[in-house]
Design an enzyme around this catalytic site. Sequence first.
Site, short mmCIF file in Angstrom:
data_model
loop_
_atom_site.label_atom_id
_atom_site.label_comp_id
_atom_site.label_asym_id
_atom_site.label_seq_id
_atom_site.Cartn_x
_atom_site.Cartn_y
_atom_site.Cartn_z
N GLU A 1 43.09 44.42 49.49
CA GLU A 1 42.77 44.09 48.33
C GLU A 1 41.09 43.07 49.19
O GLU A 1 41.05 43.22 50.30
CB GLU A 1 43.33 42.52 47.95
CG GLU A 1 42.37 41.00 47.61
CD GLU A 1 41.74 41.67 46.20
OE1 GLU A 1 41.95 41.58 45.60
OE2 GLU A 1 40.67 41.16 46.45
N TYR B 1 45.82 23.15 26.87
CA TYR B 1 46.85 23.42 26.60
C TYR B 1 47.21 23.00 28.54
O TYR B 1 46.78 23.30 28.95
CB TYR B 1 47.40 24.75 26.96
CG TYR B 1 46.38 25.66 27.12
CD1 TYR B 1 47.66 26.41 28.54
CD2 TYR B 1 45.73 26.51 26.52
CE1 TYR B 1 46.95 27.12 29.39
CE2 TYR B 1 44.87 27.84 27.00
CZ TYR B 1 45.47 27.80 28.71
OH TYR B 1 44.74 29.16 29.32
N ASP C 1 42.02 45.51 33.86
CA ASP C 1 41.13 44.49 33.24
C ASP C 1 40.21 46.19 33.93
O ASP C 1 39.39 46.27 33.24
CB ASP C 1 40.29 43.63 34.18
CG ASP C 1 40.37 42.35 33.49
OD1 ASP C 1 41.61 42.70 32.25
OD2 ASP C 1 39.55 41.56 33.77
P1 FAD Z 1 41.02 41.27 38.22
O1 FAD Z 1 42.29 39.77 38.16
O2 FAD Z 1 39.87 41.15 37.96
O3 FAD Z 1 42.04 41.53 40.04
C1 FAD Z 1 40.87 42.56 40.47
C2 FAD Z 1 41.43 42.41 42.00
O4 FAD Z 1 40.60 43.34 42.36
C3 FAD Z 1 40.43 41.15 42.64
O5 FAD Z 1 41.67 40.25 43.11
C4 FAD Z 1 39.22 42.07 42.86
O6 FAD Z 1 39.23 41.21 44.92
C5 FAD Z 1 40.03 43.28 43.85
N1 FAD Z 1 38.76 44.36 43.53
C6 FAD Z 1 37.84 44.47 43.04
N2 FAD Z 1 37.55 45.85 43.62
C7 FAD Z 1 37.63 46.12 44.37
C8 FAD Z 1 37.73 47.30 45.37
N3 FAD Z 1 36.80 48.55 45.52
N4 FAD Z 1 38.48 47.39 46.93
C9 FAD Z 1 40.19 46.62 46.49
N5 FAD Z 1 39.89 45.67 45.81
C10 FAD Z 1 39.61 45.37 44.72
N6 FAD Z 1 44.33 37.25 29.98
C11 FAD Z 1 46.03 35.98 29.41
O7 FAD Z 1 46.62 37.14 29.34
N7 FAD Z 1 45.70 35.04 28.74
C12 FAD Z 1 45.05 33.74 28.84
O8 FAD Z 1 44.89 32.97 28.77
C13 FAD Z 1 43.46 34.80 29.22
N8 FAD Z 1 42.64 33.74 29.65
C14 FAD Z 1 41.21 33.70 29.95
C15 FAD Z 1 40.41 32.98 29.70
C16 FAD Z 1 39.17 33.47 30.32
C17 FAD Z 1 37.53 32.32 29.47
C18 FAD Z 1 38.91 34.80 30.90
C19 FAD Z 1 37.30 35.25 31.18
C20 FAD Z 1 39.67 35.86 30.47
C21 FAD Z 1 41.23 35.67 30.08
N9 FAD Z 1 42.80 36.45 30.32
C22 FAD Z 1 43.58 36.26 30.08
C23 FAD Z 1 42.11 37.32 30.72
C24 FAD Z 1 42.66 37.40 32.42
O9 FAD Z 1 42.10 36.54 32.89
C25 FAD Z 1 42.05 38.93 32.78
O10 FAD Z 1 41.85 39.98 31.49
C26 FAD Z 1 43.55 39.40 34.13
O11 FAD Z 1 43.28 38.59 35.40
C27 FAD Z 1 42.69 40.42 35.12
O12 FAD Z 1 43.64 41.29 36.14
P2 FAD Z 1 43.45 41.69 36.83
O13 FAD Z 1 44.25 42.03 38.19
O14 FAD Z 1 43.31 43.30 36.09
O15 FAD Z 1 41.90 42.09 36.97
#
Ligand code: FAD
Length: 395
Positions: free
Chosen positions: A32, A225, A307
């Site tokens: 991370e 909520y 994401d």
């Molecule tokens: P991220 O949370 O972006 O995590 C990626 C991680 O990788 C980060 O910690 C970052 O620091 C790290 N990183 C980045 N680049 C590198 C690299 N090169 N090397 C090492 N580490 C790196 N989802 C739901 O299911 N329910 C909801 O109600 C909901 N509400 C939302 C409301 C809003 C307003 C928004 C914007 C989003 C919402 N989401 C919801 C979506 C959800 O927040 C995301 O889809 C989810 O957090 C994605 O998780 P992730 O681990 O894929 O990505």
Amino acid sequence: MDTPILIAGGGIGGLAAALALARNGAHVTVVEQADAWAEVGAGIQLGPNVVRVLKSWGLGDGLQRIASFPQLLRVRDAANGNTLGTLHFDARFALRYGAPYATVHRADLHQLLLQQVQQQYAVQPLLQRQVQGWKRLEQGGLSVDLAAGPMAGPTTSESVRAQVLIGADGLWSQVRRQMLPGEAAPRYSGILAYRALVRQDSLPPALRSRQVTAWLGDRMHMVQYPVRGGSHMNVVALVQGSRPDDLQNWDHAANAGHLRAALAGTAAPVIGMAEAIEHWRLWPLCDRPPVRSAAEMAQGRVALLGDAAHPMRPFMAQGAGMALEDAAVLAQCMQADGIGEKALYRYAERRWQRCARVQLRSIRNGNIFHSTGMMRWGRDLGMRVLGERLLDVPW
Ligand code: FAD
């Protein structure tokens, strides 16, 4: 530090993948880039599709401790407060979908996953390590380049050998940039999310609630909520607005005056909420169009998850949910086919179409939520007649 499975990113997706794989006995390394665990304080709704996954990983009791379990979702007209539709999350709902509907603080869910991987499976994610790129090795496997994260001092770098690399590095994924060169950057959706997390007892009694409420208005909607067993309320107001300079920051300081101006003309409880909350944070919403094939989600020994693979607008509240589902399927594929290209491709084949559908439905729901004029009239009618079927939920 050689490892069979290297996961880039320790967000909800990366930690979920680590947990799902470690449960099957795989050896996993998570890197991370951040220098500390500091998940942004926002809420997440978890549909029963997601609660089922968490329960299957033995996290049912943990979820019970950190979540709220609202019994009702009420959709209201933001202009006059009238109820447009309701959805009951009662015992029949839980029976029908095999799990209840839950709402959590994002940091609490992140912490639950982190504790589980650390304490039950001795996976210690490494902070201050940023994946920069990788090379295929002739003798098999990958060499992955790591630099110290952006917060670290003088840059140091190292190379790690891995059998596979999972890019769970979020919307601005570096892994994706190398995998799909030439692809356009994430696009700004035109929507700003103002969000706040408040103690319920700091709100006027009339604004406190244990339900999910979605207020739909002209070019805006607001969702509120309970989280943390109901002690706190998560509020997100989504309004159309111009592009901030820094799209990559999802935690801007927000100008509450701008939000109040955007909500002018809405019903008293909406205005009241905007006024009762002093500190708002701002999140400019970006996404990407869905991938068009499994080959855009997994190539050789590298695959995308969460994401990084399918960033979506939050109008189905399924972004984190899809990341958790990805993790479960990835672990199943590696269990069946071993750690290698075949498992990654099978994983992508099983996931890309479902995630693409949810991405597209999220955009469609946003258009429905923010509609105006005749479309709005049709939406209100559809909401009464079709209820959840209008929103096409993926439970
Ligand atoms: P991220 O949370 O972006 O995590 C990626 C991680 O990788 C980060 O910690 C970052 O620091 C790290 N990183 C980045 N680049 C590198 C690299 N090169 N090397 C090492 N580490 C790196 N989802 C739901 O299911 N329910 C909801 O109600 C909901 N509400 C939302 C409301 C809003 C307003 C928004 C914007 C989003 C919402 N989401 C919801 C979506 C959800 O927040 C995301 O889809 C989810 O957090 C994605 O998780 P992730 O681990 O894929 O990505």
